[in-house]
Scaffold this motif. Structure first.
Motif, PDB file in Angstrom:
ATOM      1  N   LEU A 261       8.717  62.084 -49.167  1.00  0.00           N
ATOM      2  CA  LEU A 261       8.283  62.258 -47.782  1.00  0.00           C
ATOM      3  C   LEU A 261       7.882  63.695 -47.468  1.00  0.00           C
ATOM      4  N   ALA A 262       8.597  64.671 -48.008  1.00  0.00           N
ATOM      5  CA  ALA A 262       8.279  66.063 -47.708  1.00  0.00           C
ATOM      6  C   ALA A 262       6.871  66.448 -48.191  1.00  0.00           C
TER       7      ALA A 262
ATOM      8  N   ALA B 217       4.417  64.447 -48.545  1.00  0.00           N
ATOM      9  CA  ALA B 217       3.486  63.712 -47.682  1.00  0.00           C
ATOM     10  C   ALA B 217       3.304  64.416 -46.352  1.00  0.00           C
ATOM     11  N   VAL B 218       4.377  64.952 -45.799  1.00  0.00           N
ATOM     12  CA  VAL B 218       4.266  65.714 -44.549  1.00  0.00           C
ATOM     13  C   VAL B 218       3.400  66.955 -44.758  1.00  0.00           C
ATOM     14  N   ALA B 219       3.635  67.657 -45.873  1.00  0.00           N
ATOM     15  CA  ALA B 219       2.835  68.847 -46.161  1.00  0.00           C
ATOM     16  C   ALA B 219       1.359  68.489 -46.329  1.00  0.00           C
ATOM     17  N   TRP B 220       1.089  67.354 -46.974  1.00  0.00           N
ATOM     18  CA  TRP B 220      -0.301  66.934 -47.184  1.00  0.00           C
ATOM     19  C   TRP B 220      -0.985  66.623 -45.852  1.00  0.00           C
ATOM     20  N   LEU B 221      -0.262  65.992 -44.938  1.00  0.00           N
ATOM     21  CA  LEU B 221      -0.840  65.703 -43.626  1.00  0.00           C
ATOM     22  C   LEU B 221      -1.140  66.991 -42.860  1.00  0.00           C
ATOM     23  N   PHE B 222      -0.233  67.962 -42.914  1.00  0.00           N
ATOM     24  CA  PHE B 222      -0.513  69.245 -42.279  1.00  0.00           C
ATOM     25  C   PHE B 222      -1.732  69.902 -42.918  1.00  0.00           C
TER      26      PHE B 222
END
Length: 356
Positions: free
Chosen positions: A266-267, A269-274
């Motif tokens: 998940l982490a 994935a969050v970085a990729w969205l940012f």
């Protein structure tokens, strides 16, 4: 001589031959059953862990064991086969796109930091500085050097997943054996109790009971928690628009089983969205990640109390050691073996009957 007693001579060759024949029979039996041992172990753990659920279903389904077994096998089919099929289908269907992405790493360059990054309170300037520092580093060279290996790994994974028929056969075999155990669970339990009684009397029966409790505790505490966390992680990834959400959910399940948690999926994935500029989706997934990760601390102890209460260090050692020793199935076998040993050792130490 009078008054002396003589013992009958021992037929050493016959005794030795008998022992060798028994050992040969046991070894031959194990060798013949070797292709089915993995499925039998999986089925045994599944049935022991979910036996109370099956009995409750039988009560709800008008006392019909056949209907209860059918419902359980259907549920297991969804739990075991459906996620695997989704992950395999995702890899195979998108193999070309993944290879192109890996090959594109050769020309990778860090873009300029997004404007919203500098507006973040407190950490904004430091984040921009870190971004620029990474952009001027040798990251592009590393990515370019790793690109051929990444493409090769993706192709190998796709080809392996494409020929995963044997693994699906093992899953179906596990379900078939589990159905037999569900249908004749009382007979199997009685046979195990009688076997334990023949080996060690009343203590042998207690050993069988303790083993069942340890299996149920491991299954509830580790597997069910991993299923819940990976399912929630997959839902969050899909809602946030992260690609390959089924595959990432399957990876999260394995990481949860290995006691590493879904944060490793998940982490990033969050970085990729940012990175993509989707700040709203990234913030929502970040909050969801905090919920999913902390769920482990609430759900696991609650489920563990329904089985054997085992230290988390023992769980982690069993998972990692079992994985290294037996492969994928060792993720389940390792904790169960250590849990049984730990439980039996504790019962033996706490035994009030001391030998004099």
């Amino acid at each position: 001589m009078t008054g002396s007693s003589t013992l009958p001579p021992t037929d050493l060759p016959r005794t030795t031959l008998g022992v060798l024949i028994i050992v040969a029979l046991i070894a031959s039996t194990i060798w013949i059953l070797r292709p089915f041992l993995g499925a039998m172990i999986w089925a045994s753990m599944i049935v022991v862990a979910t036996w109370p659920v099956m009995r409750q279903l039988q009560v709800w389904l008008w006392g019909s064991r056949k209907l209860a077994v059918t419902a359980m096998i259907g549920a297991l089919l969804l739990v075991l086969v459906l996620p695997l099929s989704l992950a395999i289908g995702t890899i195979v269907a998108n193999a070309g796109e993944i290879v192109e992405w890996a090959a594109g790493l050769r020309s990778f360059t860090m873009p300029a930091p997004p404007e919203w990054l500098a507006t973040l309170p407190v950490v904004g300037p430091q984040a921009v500085e870190a971004w620029q520092s990474i952009a001027t580093s040798r990251l592009a060279d590393v990515a370019s050097a790793a690109a051929p290996y990444a493409a090769t790994a993706v192709l190998w994974t796709a080809s392996t997943m494409g020929g995963v028929g044997w693994l699906l056969v093992q899953f179906l075999l596990t379900l078939g054996i589990a159905a037999i155990f569900y249908a004749r669970g009382e007979r199997v339990a009685d046979a195990l109790l009688r076997f334990g009684r023949h080996l060690a009397g009343e203590a042998g029966e207690q050993v069988v009971g303790l083993a069942a409790q340890a299996i149920r505790g491991v299954a509830l505490g580790v597997v069910v928690t991993a299923l819940v966390q990976s399912a929630l992680a997959g839902i969050g990834l899909a809602v946030a628009g992260v690609p390959f959400a089924p595959l990432l959910a399957a990876v999260a399940f394995v990481l949860c089983i290995a006691q590493l948690g879904p944060g490793l999926v998940l982490a990033p994935a969050v970085a990729w969205l940012f990175w993509q500029g989707a700040a709203g989706a990234a913030t929502g997934l970040l909050l969801w990640t905090l919920v999913v990760v902390t769920l482990d601390n609430v759900l696991r102890p609650m489920l563990m109390t329904k089985g054997a209460n085992l230290p988390m260090l023992l769980m982690f050692a069993g998972v990692m050691g079992g994985l290294l020793a037996f492969g994928l199935i060792g993720i389940f076998v390792g904790p169960v073996v250590l849990a049984i040993s730990y439980t039996l050792l504790g019962a033996w130490i706490d035994n009030p009957h001391e030998s004099h």
